[in-house]
Design a protein around this motif. Structure first.
Motif, mmCIF file in Angstrom:
data_model
loop_
_atom_site.group_PDB
_atom_site.id
_atom_site.type_symbol
_atom_site.label_atom_id
_atom_site.label_comp_id
_atom_site.label_asym_id
_atom_site.label_seq_id
_atom_site.Cartn_x
_atom_site.Cartn_y
_atom_site.Cartn_z
ATOM 1 N N LYS A 1 29.526 -50.904 -10.894
ATOM 2 C CA LYS A 1 28.671 -50.050 -11.195
ATOM 3 C C LYS A 1 27.551 -49.954 -11.030
ATOM 4 O O LYS A 1 26.782 -49.231 -11.069
ATOM 5 C CB LYS A 1 29.282 -50.211 -12.725
ATOM 6 N N VAL A 2 27.100 -51.309 -10.815
ATOM 7 C CA VAL A 2 25.539 -51.421 -10.480
ATOM 8 C C VAL A 2 25.131 -50.718 -9.553
ATOM 9 O O VAL A 2 26.120 -50.899 -8.232
ATOM 10 C CB VAL A 2 25.117 -52.841 -10.549
ATOM 11 N N LYS B 1 28.212 -57.021 -4.114
ATOM 12 C CA LYS B 1 29.796 -56.587 -3.564
ATOM 13 C C LYS B 1 29.538 -56.365 -2.402
ATOM 14 O O LYS B 1 31.406 -56.960 -2.088
ATOM 15 C CB LYS B 1 29.341 -54.955 -4.323
ATOM 16 N N LEU C 1 22.964 -59.798 -11.458
ATOM 17 C CA LEU C 1 23.874 -59.975 -11.742
ATOM 18 C C LEU C 1 23.941 -61.631 -12.016
ATOM 19 O O LEU C 1 25.262 -62.404 -12.241
ATOM 20 C CB LEU C 1 25.530 -59.171 -11.794
ATOM 21 N N LYS D 1 36.553 -57.284 -14.975
ATOM 22 C CA LYS D 1 35.630 -57.661 -15.641
ATOM 23 C C LYS D 1 34.436 -57.742 -14.282
ATOM 24 O O LYS D 1 33.614 -56.209 -14.691
ATOM 25 C CB LYS D 1 35.405 -58.605 -16.637
ATOM 26 N N TYR D 2 34.225 -58.711 -13.718
ATOM 27 C CA TYR D 2 33.279 -58.670 -12.370
ATOM 28 C C TYR D 2 33.590 -57.202 -11.461
ATOM 29 O O TYR D 2 32.449 -56.951 -11.589
ATOM 30 C CB TYR D 2 33.919 -59.289 -12.229
ATOM 31 N N VAL E 1 31.511 -55.075 -12.950
ATOM 32 C CA VAL E 1 30.895 -54.891 -12.780
ATOM 33 C C VAL E 1 29.747 -54.369 -11.853
ATOM 34 O O VAL E 1 28.677 -53.464 -11.603
ATOM 35 C CB VAL E 1 30.081 -55.421 -14.126
ATOM 36 N N ILE E 2 30.506 -54.429 -10.843
ATOM 37 C CA ILE E 2 29.812 -54.714 -9.283
ATOM 38 C C ILE E 2 30.254 -53.170 -9.214
ATOM 39 O O ILE E 2 29.813 -53.165 -7.933
ATOM 40 C CB ILE E 2 30.342 -55.802 -7.980
ATOM 41 N N PHE F 1 18.760 -54.528 -13.377
ATOM 42 C CA PHE F 1 20.136 -55.132 -13.808
ATOM 43 C C PHE F 1 21.263 -55.830 -12.832
ATOM 44 O O PHE F 1 22.725 -56.757 -12.876
ATOM 45 C CB PHE F 1 21.010 -53.207 -13.698
#
Ligand code: FAD
Length: 404
Positions: A257-258, A236, A364, A250-251, A254-255, A362
């Motif tokens: 959300k984690v 992030k 990445l 998409k990436y 995800v970053i 989780f």
């Protein structure tokens, strides 16, 4: 090849040391010390730490020890004996392997089924895996809290199964002589003796990208070209250093959300042994504290002569940090009645200085949407790797990608 590394934490130093034999490696660290959350803070004769408990989860036989040897970093890691203990409700310690003594006959009868589940149960979380049985949950929470700074509820069962597999393979914990600083000093020595550099007070302001490929870093206004860029600050924060047009949706999803794992460390100056050995003592019957260690039994230089460095850890259960700290301090009073100690330091770890940048299970991986830009460290841990062992496995994964 010229390599720029953003951040001189353990991940950046490991990747830098591994590449420095054959490449021109330059590490840029924003602080006046390197090591990130894995180095020492000298205070009143104690070697406190910026994060870690001076403990390496699989000791001299684990992935970190093996990578340190491969890069030529000379670190003496001593296995803890015993491997770990539990503190019982009546404040006695029993060996980790005798955990069944903590259980009633009904909960004990579930042991064979649970053994099967630790091989096959890969869906849901650890709390489901132990049927949310309160007796098993107390044990699971103290283990997840100490080792991963999460609760059983927030630990994926698949990660727990992977961790049990790596633990069977690599063995039990150890303490590096000199504490965390013993490890990062050895890595910085390797980098410098191979002609690389670790520049302190050098914040990377941005990453230069040309035609979708990393082209170097900007440090204090100076543009420094390199063939690849390795980031030790997680996906992030890394993504904020380059032009947003390269962020794939998409990436980016995800970053964002984690989540990191947060925790609290309470450090005690013990005038007498409190734990009595260097290994982790799990504490399932507290309000907050998950476990405690006293590593000065292995390396007495971590405390003044005749004293011990005793550290407790608890995962952050609520956002009320002050309340969480009070509950932790209360636990310590209950665990060590009448013992002679004082509180040296209380640290909370969250947001951009967390226990784990991405909570275990989780992670990445090393790749980013920008070619030639890789992430290492505890935002890119390898599967089944606890804490710094995960960092070492993640750096191995990166080296495999780099070699191809
Ligand atoms: P970091 O240590 O965070 O390194 C990143 C570095 O990048 C930092 O030095 C930072 O200053 C620098 N940086 C950030 N932004 C920039 C920028 N723009 N430019 C330049 N530099 C920048 N693990 C264990 O194995 N055993 C333990 O006993 C243990 N206990 C722990 C207890 C606590 C309380 C905590 C907090 C962690 C613990 N851990 C433990 C986990 C372990 O400490 C971390 O996983 C590990 O140190 C993280 O290393 P890293 O290299 O990924 O990140």
């Amino acid at each position: 090849m010229k390599v720029s590394v953003i951040g001189g934490g353990l991940g950046g130093l490991l990747a830098g040391a591994a590449l420095s034999k054959d490449h021109d490696v330059h590490i840029y660290e924003q602080l006046e010390i390197y090591g990130g959350r894995f180095t020492n803070l000298p205070y009143k004769g104690f070697q406190l730490s910026t994060g870690a408990f001076h403990m390496i989860p699989h000791g001299p036989t684990g992935p970190l020890a093996s990578l340190l040897r491969d890069v030529g970093a000379n670190v003496d890691i001593v296995k803890t004996n015993p491997e770990a203990t539990f503190m019982t409700k009546d404040l006695k310690q029993i060996p980790f392997r005798d955990f069944n003594e903590l259980l009633s006959a009904a909960s004990r009868s579930r042991i064979p089924a649970l053994v099967m589940r630790t091989v096959t149960h890969k869906k849901g979380n650890v709390a489901d895996m132990v049927w949310n049985d309160p007796e098993w949950l107390a044990i699971a929470d103290s283990c997840c809290g100490w080792a991963l700074s999460t609760t059983a509820q927030n630990t994926p069962a698949s990660e727990a199964v992977a961790i049990l597999t790596t633990t069977r393979k690599y063995g039990t914990p150890g303490v590096p002589m000199g504490g965390c600083k013993g490890v990062v000093d050895a890595l910085a020595d390797v980098i410098e003796s191979n002609g690389g550099s670790v520049s302190l007070n050098s914040k990377v302001d941005s990453i230069m990208v040309e035609d979708g490929k990393a082209a170097g870093v900007v440090v204090g206004g100076e543009r420094i070209s390199s063939d690849i860029v390795i980031s030790n600050i997680g996906h992030k924060l890394t993504s904020r250093l380059y032009d947003g047009k390269y962020l794939e949706p998409k990436y980016a999803g995800v970053i964002n959300k984690v989540r990191p794992s947060a925790g609290i460390k309470i450090v005690l100056a013990a005038e007498e042994p409190l734990v009595g050995h260097p290994a982790a003592m799990f504490t399932p019957y507290t309000q907050r504290v998950n476990g405690i260690n006293e590593v000065s039994h292995i390396d007495p230089s971590l405390a003044p002569e005749g004293m011990h460095l005793t550290m407790s850890h608890q995962t952050m259960r609520t956002p009320d940090v002050q309340k969480e700290i009070e509950l932790g301090l209360q636990d310590l009073k209950n665990l060590f009645p009448g013992k002679k100690y004082s509180v040296l330091m209380v640290q909370s770890y969250r947001d951009d200085w967390p226990v784990n940048r991405i909570s275990s299970g989780f992670d990445l991986g090393n790749l980013t949407p920008v070619r030639g830009l890789f992430v290492v460290g505890d935002g890119a841990k390898g599967k089944g790797g606890i804490e710094v062992e995960g960092i070492a496995l993640g750096v191995r994964n990166f080296l495999d990608i780099f070699d191809k």
